[in-house]
Design an enzyme around this catalytic site. Sequence first.
Site, short mmCIF file in Angstrom:
data_model
loop_
_atom_site.label_atom_id
_atom_site.label_comp_id
_atom_site.label_asym_id
_atom_site.label_seq_id
_atom_site.Cartn_x
_atom_site.Cartn_y
_atom_site.Cartn_z
CE LYS A 147 37.71 38.00 54.52
NZ LYS A 147 36.88 37.35 55.99
CG ASP B 284 34.04 38.31 57.48
OD1 ASP B 284 34.70 39.26 57.15
OD2 ASP B 284 34.51 37.52 58.17
#
Length: 308
Positions: free
Chosen positions: A91, A169
């Site tokens: 991811k 993030d």
Amino acid sequence: MDPIRIGIVGLGKIARDQHIPAIRGNGNFDIAATVSPHSPPMDGIAHFATLEDLIENGPAVDAVALCTPPQVRYDIAVTALKTGMHVFLEKPPGATLAEVEALKDRADKVGTTLFASWHSRFAAGVAPARAWLSERTVKSAKIIWREDVRVWHPGQDWIWEPGGLGVFDPGINALSIITHILPRPIFLKDATLSLPANRAAPIAADIAFQDTAGAPVHMDLDWRQTGPQSWDIIVETDAGELKLSSGGAVITTPRGTEHNEDLEYAGLYARFANLIRGGRSDVDVAPLRLVADAFLRGRREAVEEFHD
Ligand code: NAP
């Protein structure tokens, strides 16, 4: 069944901390090779500076796990898909939404598996939270994701560059959970992104989402947290409060609290093996879309410079 021979591309923190132990713990996989331009090789595993070098000179590989920063992932994924490999994307799955869609189309055409992984969805409390909420009416929700960037991302320059997402993030992990557990989709109403004067990505963000029935969802992201860290999601419902804490590992409802073993990456690799064996892909861009909307719709404010 033959093991899936897997290559790991990007031998950084997450590859070493999580991917390698999870792959070694799953009998469906054999680690065939690693690829990383500068990192030292691991004992006994063939190592290459580029995926092209592995393809030309290395052992046969059926699949790759791309553990690089997101900005370089698309080109590597294309090289892998062209060679017929199955691809696991760390991811976020890419640096833009359109490139992830292009990868999905390409994987579908060549008939290989593309897995856009969201490790936080495999945290122990997430499946029970989704089940509990599916029978309730959501009144509101809060995400509090506050951590110390100096502890968790020391020296990671890519994270501050365009496409590195800054505080999103870690924040995208919270969004991967909330988009999975809430019964209705959410969308962004308002956002403020705080950017250090010397950086291209936010260090904090305050975001107002709403679900399609009008329930507000507030998100507080901050990388300047020292002391205790917070990775919490609190959902108010018609039947009381649900709290997910420790990044989704611990769930509390009016029935009590459950702590379970952390098996996020074991869960991801079990899923990747199932997808490959079943000839399917799994590419959900909902968390990345919400982040893209924050960059599209949010107002920017300049804050104090950040130095590692
Ligand atoms: P990192 O420690 O900076 O590692 C990234 C690695 O990618 C570096 O070791 C670098 O290798 C390699 N790399 C860079 N460009 C490359 C290229 N063109 N080809 C092959 N390898 C390349 O970052 P990280 O923390 O592991 O994060 C990587 C990804 O995992 C990010 O998307 C992040 O969001 C995700 N993630 C991280 C964590 C975490 O806790 N850190 C948790 C979950 C997910 P060299 O050293 O050889 O240059």
